[in-house]
Enzyme design. Sequence first.
Site, mmCIF file in Angstrom:
data_model
loop_
_atom_site.group_PDB
_atom_site.id
_atom_site.type_symbol
_atom_site.label_atom_id
_atom_site.label_comp_id
_atom_site.label_asym_id
_atom_site.label_seq_id
_atom_site.Cartn_x
_atom_site.Cartn_y
_atom_site.Cartn_z
ATOM 1 N N ARG A 238 0.843 -1.204 0.000
ATOM 2 C CA ARG A 238 0.000 0.000 0.000
ATOM 3 C C ARG A 238 0.878 1.254 0.000
ATOM 4 O O ARG A 238 0.569 2.256 -0.622
ATOM 5 C CB ARG A 238 -0.958 0.020 1.213
ATOM 6 C CG ARG A 238 -1.710 1.320 1.284
ATOM 7 C CD ARG A 238 -2.960 1.372 2.155
ATOM 8 N NE ARG A 238 -3.106 0.365 3.181
ATOM 9 C CZ ARG A 238 -2.594 0.466 4.417
ATOM 10 N NH1 ARG A 238 -1.890 1.529 4.785
ATOM 11 N NH2 ARG A 238 -2.793 -0.498 5.290
ATOM 12 N N TYR B 290 -15.480 17.338 -15.547
ATOM 13 C CA TYR B 290 -15.866 15.934 -15.602
ATOM 14 C C TYR B 290 -16.988 15.693 -14.571
ATOM 15 O O TYR B 290 -16.887 16.150 -13.415
ATOM 16 C CB TYR B 290 -14.641 15.075 -15.270
ATOM 17 C CG TYR B 290 -14.943 13.610 -15.202
ATOM 18 C CD1 TYR B 290 -15.271 12.902 -16.348
ATOM 19 C CD2 TYR B 290 -14.908 12.934 -13.985
ATOM 20 C CE1 TYR B 290 -15.557 11.550 -16.281
ATOM 21 C CE2 TYR B 290 -15.194 11.578 -13.917
ATOM 22 C CZ TYR B 290 -15.511 10.893 -15.064
ATOM 23 O OH TYR B 290 -15.791 9.571 -14.992
ATOM 24 N N ASP C 273 -6.516 19.317 -14.160
ATOM 25 C CA ASP C 273 -6.801 17.973 -14.668
ATOM 26 C C ASP C 273 -6.318 17.935 -16.118
ATOM 27 O O ASP C 273 -6.871 18.600 -16.989
ATOM 28 C CB ASP C 273 -8.316 17.701 -14.568
ATOM 29 C CG ASP C 273 -8.683 16.267 -14.943
ATOM 30 O OD1 ASP C 273 -8.007 15.700 -15.832
ATOM 31 O OD2 ASP C 273 -9.644 15.718 -14.376
ATOM 32 N N LYS D 26 -7.497 6.782 -19.260
ATOM 33 C CA LYS D 26 -7.741 7.310 -20.597
ATOM 34 C C LYS D 26 -6.490 7.172 -21.481
ATOM 35 O O LYS D 26 -6.080 6.074 -21.773
ATOM 36 C CB LYS D 26 -8.249 8.747 -20.479
ATOM 37 C CG LYS D 26 -9.295 8.947 -19.356
ATOM 38 C CD LYS D 26 -10.596 8.215 -19.608
ATOM 39 C CE LYS D 26 -11.534 8.168 -18.411
ATOM 40 N NZ LYS D 26 -11.916 9.442 -17.836
HETATM 41 C C1 LIG Z 1 -12.443 9.874 -16.583
HETATM 42 C C2 LIG Z 1 -12.043 11.176 -16.016
HETATM 43 C C3 LIG Z 1 -11.850 11.320 -14.642
HETATM 44 C C4 LIG Z 1 -12.082 10.193 -13.667
HETATM 45 O O1 LIG Z 1 -11.192 9.149 -13.863
HETATM 46 P P1 LIG Z 1 -11.545 7.583 -13.571
HETATM 47 O O2 LIG Z 1 -10.279 6.916 -13.946
HETATM 48 O O3 LIG Z 1 -12.700 7.236 -14.460
HETATM 49 O O4 LIG Z 1 -11.889 7.472 -12.143
HETATM 50 C C5 LIG Z 1 -11.433 12.561 -14.177
HETATM 51 N N1 LIG Z 1 -11.237 13.606 -15.018
HETATM 52 C C6 LIG Z 1 -11.426 13.490 -16.342
HETATM 53 C C7 LIG Z 1 -11.193 14.667 -17.220
HETATM 54 C C8 LIG Z 1 -11.845 12.281 -16.886
HETATM 55 O O5 LIG Z 1 -12.046 12.175 -18.200
#
Ligand SMILES: *Cc1c(COP(=O)(O)O)cnc(C)c1O
Length: 378
Positions: free
Chosen positions: A46, A98, A170, A195
Amino acid sequence: MEISTLCIHGSTDSSDTTGSITVPIYQTATFVHPAVGQSTGYDYSRVQNPTREQVEKIIAKLEKGVDALAFSSGMAAIAAMMELFEPGDHIIASEDLYGGSIRLFNNLSRKNGITFDYINMSKTEDIVRVIKPETKAVFIETPSNPMMQVTDIAEVAKITKDRGLLLIVDNTFLTPYFQLPLRLGADIVIHSGTKYLSGHNDTLAGFLVVNSEELSQRLRYIYKTTGACLSPFDSWLIIRGLKTLAVRMEKQQENATRLATWLSNHSRVTKVYYPGLVSHPDYEISKKQARGFGAMISFEVDSEETARKILERVKIALYAESLGGVESLITYPMLQTHADVPKEEREAKGIHERLLRMSVGIEDINDIIEDLAQALLS
Ligand SMILES: *Cc1c(COP(=O)(O)O)cnc(C)c1O
């Protein structure tokens, strides 16, 4: 080292004596202590695991950060980051975010006493106007999801730096291949590694990258305490995905540019949101702060019926949530990513029954266009 080389050679395990080209998957929960009070540097997975440590090192190098922390999902990363704040703190966030971040902020962070102002970040005067003594951070997503609004990161950084606020960006949509928020003045970069970093629609992951030792230490403490760490196997999958980040981003962007132009000329498409189109209001800012425009396109069609037909008829661009992978995916933000956002709030942002969002993959662009053409036939 250039970024495309770093993606491939950023992970070298110096302790390896076998000559293995790839980082091993250390599938272990715990580590034997060599003697009382001694450690190999690893005690419990962890806290740290050698495979995860490698993916963290590459991500930190790619984003030009001091440290990177790998989480089990993007939302786990954002939720852990929110532990930096206390009841009474105020955060200014982009109005177009998001959906999962909005849900976290409004339903969990607010309950914990944190307050938010959501604003359009394109006018920096507006940020200054909502700053209060309790303001601790500015949270932006650029380009934003799904409206593809671009925020001038360096301009916002001027405001946050002067006032000692954290600037959190982000960077999921552009990745470090195209955009380096820490270089532009951000303090924390967030990724949904699910992503583009993973790139194959097969792994969930999240990252926080920081620009200071102090933030690294505070977040490492939160990390080991809350425990949403990335597993050794998933860390390995991200390392593997990253090796092709550069070629994927180039190809996806090339396809997106072709598709955005094609969509702009289609009679049933009423609006296309892609920062790489010269007609996009933020084209110039995008060009100034990023090396590319990415491969996310949102577009409006002439009716709800057309939107629904596209989702039911597509064969190559699959109707599925998520983005950034080699497969082209098409989503209906109203019913998917933004389903939990109240209708009025959602529609005020342009997220209505005629809006679709597409993540352009690496298929042959002519096949993608042909697929959408047949889906758009009346
Ligand atoms: C998908 C996404 C998230 C969240 O990520 P997860 O891996 O699905 O938990 C946060 N910010 C953006 C811009 C995203 O596209």
